[in-house]
Design an enzyme around this catalytic site. Structure first.
Site, PDB file in Angstrom:
ATOM      1  NE  ARG A   1      -1.645  -2.196   3.284  1.00  0.00           N
ATOM      2  CZ  ARG A   1      -1.708  -2.584   4.407  1.00  0.00           C
ATOM      3  NH1 ARG A   1      -2.785  -2.221   5.052  1.00  0.00           N
ATOM      4  NH2 ARG A   1      -0.892  -3.426   5.033  1.00  0.00           N
ATOM      5  N   GLY A   2       2.160   1.341   0.430  1.00  0.00           N
ATOM      6  CA  GLY A   2       3.048   2.309   0.719  1.00  0.00           C
ATOM      7  C   GLY A   2       3.238   3.079  -0.667  1.00  0.00           C
TER       8      GLY A   2
ATOM      9  CD  GLU B   1       7.669  -0.847  -2.943  1.00  0.00           C
ATOM     10  OE1 GLU B   1       7.049  -0.178  -2.298  1.00  0.00           O
ATOM     11  OE2 GLU B   1       7.543  -2.376  -2.768  1.00  0.00           O
TER      12      GLU B   1
ATOM     13  CG  ASP C   1       2.412   1.411   8.086  1.00  0.00           C
ATOM     14  OD1 ASP C   1       3.253   1.086   7.389  1.00  0.00           O
ATOM     15  OD2 ASP C   1       1.946   0.555   8.940  1.00  0.00           O
TER      16      ASP C   1
ATOM     17  CG  ASP D   1      14.132  -1.725   5.028  1.00  0.00           C
ATOM     18  OD1 ASP D   1      15.424  -1.825   5.262  1.00  0.00           O
ATOM     19  OD2 ASP D   1      13.405  -1.442   5.824  1.00  0.00           O
TER      20      ASP D   1
ATOM     21  N   GLY E   1      15.578  -5.053   0.121  1.00  0.00           N
ATOM     22  CA  GLY E   1      15.537  -5.539  -1.168  1.00  0.00           C
ATOM     23  C   GLY E   1      14.596  -6.652  -1.429  1.00  0.00           C
TER      24      GLY E   1
ATOM     25  CB  THR F   1       9.492  -6.450  -1.022  1.00  0.00           C
ATOM     26  OG1 THR F   1       9.190  -6.349   0.340  1.00  0.00           O
ATOM     27  CG2 THR F   1       8.000  -6.313  -1.655  1.00  0.00           C
TER      28      THR F   1
END
Ligand code: PRP
Length: 186
Positions: A46-47, A103, A163, A107, A109, A111
Site C-alpha cells: 500500500r505504501g 515503490e 505507515d 529496505d 530489497g 520484496t
C-alpha cells in the site's frame, strides 16, 4: 485511539515541497526516457500509492496503471527471500509492455527482488524500478534501481505512504520516529 504522531515525531526529514519538487524531476526524467513509448505503471500497495498518484501526473507519455500487493509470510517476520507472496495480482498482461514498478521504499530489497523475479517470467518488453526512498544501508539483496527519489539513513520513517501502525500514510511529509517517545499498540 492511535497515539498522536506529533508526540513521537523526532524530525521531518523530507518536507512536502522537497518531495513534490523531486517528483517533478523524476517525472520529467521518466517522460524523456520513455519518449515514443507507452508505459505500464505497477504500483506496489500500500505504501506506493501516494507516490504513484503524484508521479503519474508528472509523466507525459501515455500510461496505464496497475496495482499489486505483496506480503511477507507472518506479521513481524523479517522478510527474506522466498517469503514474499502476491496477495493482489495485476489485472492485465504485462507481456511485451514497458513496465515501471513504483515503490515508496526499498529496505532489505527482498520484496522487490521477489516481485521482479515473478514479473520477469511474464516477459515484459522492459522492467525497471522507481522508488521514492532508498534505505541503502539495510540492503540484503541487490535490486537494480533506475530512478530514486532520495537515499535515506537507517531510521524509522513514516508519512507519505509509509505507515506507523497502519496510520499516518496520509501525511504530506516524511518524518522520523523517536523510539523513546513511541508507544507500541497493545
Ligand atoms: C514496505 C515497502 C516495500 C517493502 C520494502 O511494505 O512498501 O514494499 O516494505 O521492504 P524490503 O525492501 O525490506 O522488502 P510493507 O511490507 O511495509 O507493506 P505496506 O506497503 O502495505 O505498508
Amino acid at each position: 485511539m492511535v497515539q498522536d504522531y506529533t508526540e513521537y515525531l523526532e524530525k521531518i526529514i523530507l518536507t512536502e515541497k522537497q518531495i513534490q519538487d523531486r517528483i517533478k524531476e523524476l517525472g520529467a526524467e521518466i517522460s524523456r526516457d520513455y519518449q515514443g513509448k507507452e508505459l505500464l505503471i505497477i504500483c506496489i500497495l500500500r505504501g506506493g500509492v501516494m507516490f504513484t498518484t503524484d508521479i503519474v501526473r508528472q509523466i507525459s507519455v501515455p500510461l496505464a496503471i496497475e496495482f499489486m500487493a505483496v506480503s511477507s509470510y507472518g506479521s513481524g517476520v523479517r522478510k527474506s527471500e522466498g517469503e514474499v507472496r502476491i496477495t493482489l495480482d495485476l489485472n492485465s498482461s504485462i507481456t511485451d509492455k514497458h513496465v515501471l514498478i513504483l515503490e515508496d521504499i526499498i529496505d532489505s530489497g527482498n520484496t522487490l527482488a521477489s516481485v521482479i523475479d515473478m514479473l520477469k517470467t511474464r516477459n515484459p518488453a522492459s522492467l525497471f524500478i522507481c522508488t521514492l526512498l532508498d534505505k541503502y544501508e539495510r540492503r540484503e539483496v541487490d535490486v537494480p534501481i533506475r530512478y530514486c527519489g532520495f537515499k535515506i539513513k537507517n531510521e524509522f520513517v513514516f508519512g507519505y505512504g509509509l505507515d506507523m501502525d497502519e496510520y499516518y500514510r496520509n501525511l504530506p511529509f516524511i518524518g522520523v520516529v523517536n523510539p523513546e517517545k513511541y508507544v507500541p499498540p497493545t
